[in-house]
Design an enzyme around this catalytic site. Sequence first.
Site, short mmCIF file in Angstrom:
data_model
loop_
_atom_site.label_atom_id
_atom_site.label_comp_id
_atom_site.label_asym_id
_atom_site.label_seq_id
_atom_site.Cartn_x
_atom_site.Cartn_y
_atom_site.Cartn_z
N HIS A 165 -21.35 -17.84 4.38
CA HIS A 165 -21.00 -16.88 5.43
C HIS A 165 -20.90 -15.49 4.78
CE1 HIS A 165 -18.21 -14.88 8.29
NE2 HIS A 165 -18.62 -15.76 9.17
N ASP A 188 -14.54 -21.76 0.05
CA ASP A 188 -14.34 -21.24 1.39
C ASP A 188 -14.18 -22.44 2.33
OD1 ASP A 188 -14.70 -20.46 4.02
OD2 ASP A 188 -16.43 -19.17 3.63
N GLN A 202 -14.45 -23.85 7.56
CA GLN A 202 -14.98 -24.89 8.45
C GLN A 202 -14.61 -26.29 7.99
OE1 GLN A 202 -16.24 -24.12 11.29
NE2 GLN A 202 -16.82 -21.99 11.00
N LYS A 250 -9.55 -21.48 13.14
CA LYS A 250 -10.64 -22.49 13.10
C LYS A 250 -10.07 -23.90 13.12
CE LYS A 250 -13.89 -19.45 11.41
NZ LYS A 250 -14.82 -18.82 12.33
N CYS A 305 -23.31 -14.94 11.22
CA CYS A 305 -22.82 -14.25 10.02
C CYS A 305 -23.31 -14.95 8.76
CB CYS A 305 -21.29 -14.13 10.00
SG CYS A 305 -20.64 -13.24 11.40
N1 7TS Z 1 -16.30 -18.66 6.13
C1 7TS Z 1 -16.90 -19.49 6.99
C2 7TS Z 1 -17.61 -20.69 6.48
C3 7TS Z 1 -16.83 -19.22 8.36
O1 7TS Z 1 -17.42 -20.05 9.22
C4 7TS Z 1 -16.15 -18.07 8.81
C5 7TS Z 1 -16.15 -17.67 10.27
C6 7TS Z 1 -15.51 -17.27 7.87
C7 7TS Z 1 -15.62 -17.58 6.54
C8 7TS Z 1 -14.71 -16.08 8.27
O2 7TS Z 1 -13.55 -16.51 8.91
P1 7TS Z 1 -12.53 -15.46 9.56
O3 7TS Z 1 -11.54 -16.33 10.26
O4 7TS Z 1 -11.94 -14.70 8.45
O5 7TS Z 1 -13.34 -14.63 10.50
N2 7TS Z 1 -17.23 -18.20 10.99
C9 7TS Z 1 -17.58 -17.89 12.26
C10 7TS Z 1 -18.60 -18.53 12.95
O6 7TS Z 1 -19.26 -19.45 12.50
N3 7TS Z 1 -18.71 -18.01 14.16
O7 7TS Z 1 -17.81 -17.02 14.31
C11 7TS Z 1 -17.10 -16.94 13.12
#
Ligand code: 7TS
Length: 420
Positions: free
Chosen positions: A137, A214, A217, A240, A378
Amino acid sequence: MTGSQQGAAAERTNLVTDIAALRADFPILHQEIYGKPLVYLDSAASAQRPQAVIDAMVAHEQRNHANIHRGVHLLSQRSTDAFEYARDRVRHFLNAPNAREVIFTRGTTESINLVAASFGRMVLGPGDEVLVTRMEHHSNIVPWQLICEQTGARLVPAPITPSGEIDIEAFEQCLTPRTKIVAIVHVSNALGTINPVKELTAKAHAAGATVLLDGAQAAPHLQIDVQDLDCDFYALSGHKMFGPTGIGVLYGKQALLDAMPPYQGGGEMILTVTFEATTYSPLPHKFEAGTPNITGAIGLGATVDYLAGIDLAARQQYEDELLAYATAQLREIPGLRIIGEAAQKASVLSFVLGDIHAHDLGTILDRDGIAVRTGHHCAMPVMDYFGVPATARASFAFYNNRDDVDRLVTGLEHAMELFS
Ligand code: 7TS
């Protein structure tokens, strides 16, 4: 059996195993969109929250809110206790040895930025390398690019395979004496691949690198045990994993966190301040400058409690069967190409359908009451690798069911009719 063993056994026997029944816990799912029952297939972007989490947050706001770690008055003490209880629940969720190693952040993005800015700046120099994979990501790419620019280090992407897995041999070849940091996604948001992060962490450690995983997910689907994984840092987001937005976690091994300089300065993270010299709070507060998202942290603690009441093996079996069913159904659709066919996957189906642009597909599905995400997710380098500008992505959670999948298939057939 000791008293605590009896307690743990009793806790296990009371675990919820009827996964399909859990859908009732999520009020938002029970509504109509454009006159049709909502089918929510966008949990990888943000999962929905159960009533228990909403209730915990409302109760805190209505009865207990005050700033933490500073008041002698009762509300401040209650807030502080609830905030620190939440930290300990998260510690338990991750099997971290110590609550000092659990830093509250805004989410995965801030957790990775913290490590890049603090640890990265401390260890990286000209010629050093940060190894990531091609399926990251953007939030596990851009913070490293920023710190590489500032330190003269280089960002190296490890190759992936056409099925959407990390090429382990190539990964090993990318590990050199210059590799100081390895940052890998545990579960890919764009492909659904579950990466063998324990094995990769061991390889990176053998090469002398420090490892960040990371887990954005992974946390909603897998058992996370940071001691078993032996990772140095683990990042996740509350929203998430069925918790609130604006709250997340950075786990880090204490020796590393102790050695790292603060990420941000301000209140809460200091012991003493003079214009000559400032001393910092011990962990975890050294990394929590300013008033945090108190209600969010409490909501995340309630989320972990909610998940702890569900039999994880039953939940995973349910999710695996649902993904297998959805994959089989989508494979039947002529002209549909699934992007990401790793042997180990978690709850994500990315696809393109003929010549229909993903955004058009998403718009048609929305009118049928079906929420999917469309775009590059992303993860532009992944899209480049597969030669597509965008995909449609259905992402599942344990509150989804086969009816949701069937509605998706009908929606896709509808879209094909409109475009034929
Ligand atoms: N890493 C992964 C694997 C992610 O899927 C996401 C967000 C992030 C980092 C960032 O997370 P945040 O909570 O700091 O924003 N992924 C997604 C997505 O798949 N669709 O919208 C956000």
